[in-house]
Design an enzyme around this catalytic site. Structure first.
Site, mmCIF file in Angstrom:
data_model
loop_
_atom_site.group_PDB
_atom_site.id
_atom_site.type_symbol
_atom_site.label_atom_id
_atom_site.label_comp_id
_atom_site.label_asym_id
_atom_site.label_seq_id
_atom_site.Cartn_x
_atom_site.Cartn_y
_atom_site.Cartn_z
ATOM 1 N N ALA A 10 -3.972 0.754 1.439
ATOM 2 C CA ALA A 10 -4.012 0.067 -0.045
ATOM 3 C C ALA A 10 -3.862 -1.186 -0.250
ATOM 4 O O ALA A 10 -4.302 -1.951 -0.910
ATOM 5 C CB ALA A 10 -2.638 0.906 -0.796
ATOM 6 N N THR A 11 -3.151 -1.742 0.943
ATOM 7 C CA THR A 11 -2.866 -3.380 0.791
ATOM 8 C C THR A 11 -3.158 -3.992 2.158
ATOM 9 O O THR A 11 -3.215 -3.145 3.067
ATOM 10 C CB THR A 11 -1.539 -3.671 0.230
ATOM 11 O OG1 THR A 11 -0.446 -2.964 1.034
ATOM 12 C CG2 THR A 11 -1.060 -2.939 -1.140
ATOM 13 N N ILE A 13 -3.514 -5.776 5.677
ATOM 14 C CA ILE A 13 -4.335 -5.576 6.643
ATOM 15 C C ILE A 13 -5.129 -4.205 6.395
ATOM 16 O O ILE A 13 -6.354 -4.348 6.783
ATOM 17 C CB ILE A 13 -3.627 -5.422 8.049
ATOM 18 C CG1 ILE A 13 -2.853 -6.765 8.094
ATOM 19 C CG2 ILE A 13 -4.664 -5.166 9.105
ATOM 20 C CD1 ILE A 13 -1.849 -6.790 9.498
ATOM 21 N N ASP A 32 -2.979 7.101 1.636
ATOM 22 C CA ASP A 32 -1.629 6.076 1.562
ATOM 23 C C ASP A 32 -0.837 6.552 0.329
ATOM 24 O O ASP A 32 -1.328 7.645 -0.194
ATOM 25 C CB ASP A 32 -2.408 4.748 0.956
ATOM 26 C CG ASP A 32 -1.200 3.497 1.193
ATOM 27 O OD1 ASP A 32 -0.417 3.512 0.497
ATOM 28 O OD2 ASP A 32 -1.747 2.635 2.237
ATOM 29 N N ASP A 41 2.576 11.007 1.449
ATOM 30 C CA ASP A 41 3.614 10.422 1.838
ATOM 31 C C ASP A 41 3.921 10.583 3.307
ATOM 32 O O ASP A 41 4.143 11.828 3.833
ATOM 33 C CB ASP A 41 5.024 10.457 1.050
ATOM 34 C CG ASP A 41 6.038 9.830 1.694
ATOM 35 O OD1 ASP A 41 6.092 9.190 2.492
ATOM 36 O OD2 ASP A 41 7.345 10.036 1.015
ATOM 37 N N GLY A 71 2.337 1.240 7.652
ATOM 38 C CA GLY A 71 3.685 0.793 8.410
ATOM 39 C C GLY A 71 4.777 0.043 7.268
ATOM 40 O O GLY A 71 4.062 -0.484 6.457
ATOM 41 N N TYR A 149 11.821 -1.954 14.170
ATOM 42 C CA TYR A 149 10.382 -2.117 13.942
ATOM 43 C C TYR A 149 9.719 -2.264 15.262
ATOM 44 O O TYR A 149 8.720 -1.419 15.398
ATOM 45 C CB TYR A 149 10.466 -3.233 13.013
ATOM 46 C CG TYR A 149 8.942 -3.805 12.867
ATOM 47 C CD1 TYR A 149 7.962 -3.059 11.978
ATOM 48 C CD2 TYR A 149 8.332 -4.914 13.435
ATOM 49 C CE1 TYR A 149 6.582 -3.438 11.926
ATOM 50 C CE2 TYR A 149 7.198 -5.296 13.488
ATOM 51 C CZ TYR A 149 6.258 -4.588 12.440
ATOM 52 O OH TYR A 149 4.822 -4.869 12.313
ATOM 53 N N LYS A 153 6.599 -0.084 17.111
ATOM 54 C CA LYS A 153 5.408 -0.607 17.466
ATOM 55 C C LYS A 153 5.075 -0.373 19.182
ATOM 56 O O LYS A 153 3.988 -0.299 19.314
ATOM 57 C CB LYS A 153 5.222 -1.990 16.948
ATOM 58 C CG LYS A 153 5.404 -2.124 15.503
ATOM 59 C CD LYS A 153 3.977 -1.269 15.029
ATOM 60 C CE LYS A 153 4.113 -1.059 13.369
ATOM 61 N NZ LYS A 153 2.830 -0.802 12.828
HETATM 62 P P1 NAD Z 1 1.361 -3.908 3.997
HETATM 63 O O1 NAD Z 1 2.837 -3.726 3.255
HETATM 64 O O2 NAD Z 1 0.465 -4.853 2.850
HETATM 65 O O3 NAD Z 1 0.709 -2.255 3.955
HETATM 66 C C1 NAD Z 1 1.323 -1.385 4.668
HETATM 67 C C2 NAD Z 1 0.430 -0.178 4.155
HETATM 68 O O4 NAD Z 1 1.421 1.125 4.416
HETATM 69 C C3 NAD Z 1 0.584 -0.226 2.384
HETATM 70 O O5 NAD Z 1 -0.916 0.203 1.860
HETATM 71 C C4 NAD Z 1 1.525 0.828 2.298
HETATM 72 O O6 NAD Z 1 1.355 1.566 0.853
HETATM 73 C C5 NAD Z 1 1.366 1.870 3.254
HETATM 74 N N1 NAD Z 1 2.361 2.686 3.414
HETATM 75 C C6 NAD Z 1 3.735 2.269 3.282
HETATM 76 N N2 NAD Z 1 4.573 3.516 3.402
HETATM 77 C C7 NAD Z 1 3.836 4.531 3.495
HETATM 78 C C8 NAD Z 1 3.936 6.030 3.485
HETATM 79 N N3 NAD Z 1 5.370 6.501 3.604
HETATM 80 N N4 NAD Z 1 3.077 6.662 3.458
HETATM 81 C C9 NAD Z 1 2.128 6.192 3.398
HETATM 82 N N5 NAD Z 1 1.423 5.002 3.386
HETATM 83 C C10 NAD Z 1 2.450 4.223 3.534
HETATM 84 O O7 NAD Z 1 1.653 -4.524 5.188
HETATM 85 P P2 NAD Z 1 0.595 -5.287 6.267
HETATM 86 O O8 NAD Z 1 1.434 -6.411 6.633
HETATM 87 O O9 NAD Z 1 -0.755 -5.125 5.972
HETATM 88 O O10 NAD Z 1 0.887 -4.142 7.464
HETATM 89 C C11 NAD Z 1 -0.138 -3.221 7.958
HETATM 90 C C12 NAD Z 1 0.309 -2.859 9.433
HETATM 91 O O11 NAD Z 1 0.204 -3.894 10.262
HETATM 92 C C13 NAD Z 1 1.690 -2.388 9.567
HETATM 93 O O12 NAD Z 1 1.728 -1.255 10.484
HETATM 94 C C14 NAD Z 1 2.519 -3.440 10.118
HETATM 95 O O13 NAD Z 1 3.670 -3.020 10.746
HETATM 96 C C15 NAD Z 1 1.195 -4.096 10.880
HETATM 97 N N6 NAD Z 1 1.722 -5.429 11.524
HETATM 98 C C16 NAD Z 1 1.606 -6.460 10.276
HETATM 99 C C17 NAD Z 1 1.949 -7.680 10.732
HETATM 100 C C18 NAD Z 1 1.693 -8.826 9.733
HETATM 101 O O14 NAD Z 1 2.253 -9.995 10.278
HETATM 102 N N7 NAD Z 1 1.695 -8.535 8.336
HETATM 103 C C19 NAD Z 1 2.237 -7.908 12.097
HETATM 104 C C20 NAD Z 1 2.185 -7.096 13.025
HETATM 105 C C21 NAD Z 1 1.990 -5.553 12.874
#
Ligand code: NAD
Length: 253
Positions: A10-11, A13, A32, A41, A71, A149, A153
């Site tokens: 959805a949002t 990455i 999502d 969920d 995540g 967290y 990971k």
């Molecule tokens: P984000 O919050 O934009 O995206 C997370 C996505 O997970 C969202 O679409 C959200 O709706 C979905 N989600 C959350 N809870 C949920 C649930 N209970 N059931 C179904 N979907 C659910 O975050 P992001 O920064 O794009 O992160 C994406 C991934 O990359 C994550 O796993 C995060 O840990 C990992 N990550 C991000 C970073 C960073 O710097 N942004 C760094 C390392 C790892």
């Protein structure tokens, strides 16, 4: 062109991965909690089972790939929720979709993090890998959010490596990306936080390449790992982090 499933599209990455795969001409089934083809969920088994069933209905002939991106970050105060979504919401979805992946010799990319090697709670990681959700959830309440967290990971990357040979023998290639600081809605909240914001900005300034990542950087790496170009890449954790992991752990490979 292929048919892919992914979580967390959805949002952030995940949205960039979804857009890239679709631009490449693929069908992508997004799971999502919001704005998705399959609303589920992933924090409980019921939601995970419903998601797997919905993907089975949508792709009865199999999947060319799966990306597990859903995540929650360490900014989320609910440690059990981070534990349930990040680890169990990853592993159960992959296991549930394994048969569909085998049918088309698909590839899996898990989304880990470059914080995984920094985890200081091996007991938590072992509880996750042991597969006992309730025990891991209880333990998560006794440790810091960052340990929860990074522990989830680390555990997804270790789970992937422990299963790689078995999956590859059955025709399914698995790899992980370990993103570093990537500007998304998840990080935006922390950057704007009056308490944590200044430290985060200092952290961003320390990234060796001189800039934070964009979701498209993670999508490019993920697209490569899913592609036939990566047919001999299996069991790797690809750090996509502007050099931060190498800077923090120069002696480890
Ligand atoms: P984000 O919050 O934009 O995206 C997370 C996505 O997970 C969202 O679409 C959200 O709706 C979905 N989600 C959350 N809870 C949920 C649930 N209970 N059931 C179904 N979907 C659910 O975050 P992001 O920064 O794009 O992160 C994406 C991934 O990359 C994550 O796993 C995060 O840990 C990992 N990550 C991000 C970073 C960073 O710097 N942004 C760094 C390392 C790892």
């Amino acid at each position: 062109m292929g048919i892919y499933a992914m979580t967390g599209g959805a949002t952030g990455i995940g949205a960039a991965i979804k857009n890239r795969l679709r631009e490449e001409g693929n069908d992508v089934i997004v799971i999502d909690i919001k704005d998705a083809d399959v609303i589920a969920d992933l924090s409980d088994s019921e939601g995970r089972r419903a998601a797997v069933d919905a993907v089975r209905d949508a792709a009865p002939d199999g999947l060319d790939g799966l990306v597990t991106c859903a995540g929650l970050g360490s900014n989320v105060p609910n440690h059990p929720l981070i534990t349930r979504v990040n680890y169990f919401g990853t592993v159960e979805i992959i296991e549930g979709l394994r048969e569909l992946l085998e049918r088309r010799r698909g590839a899996v990319v898990l989304v880990s993090s470059n914080s995984a090697p920094m985890n200081n709670s091996p007991e938590f990681v072992e509880l996750l890998l042991a597969g006992s959700e309730e025990e891991a959830v209880s333990f998560s309440e006794t440790i810091e959010a960052q340990e929860v967290y990074s522990g989830t990971k680390k555990a997804v990357a270790r789970w992937m490596r422990s299963k790689v040979a078995e999956y590859a023998t059955a025709g399914v290639r698995m790899n992980a990306v370990a993103p570093g600081y990537t500007q998304t809605p998840m990080t935006e909240q922390v950057e704007n936080d009056p308490t944590y914001g200044p430290a985060i900005k200092e952290f961003m300034a320390s990234i060796p390449v001189g800039f934070p990542g964009k979701p498209e950087d993670q999508a490019a790496a993920t697209s490569f790992l899913l592609s036939p170009e990566a047919r001999f890449v299996c069991g790797s954790v690809l750090f996509v982090d502007g050099g931060h992991d190498a800077m923090f752990r120069p002696d480890q490979v």
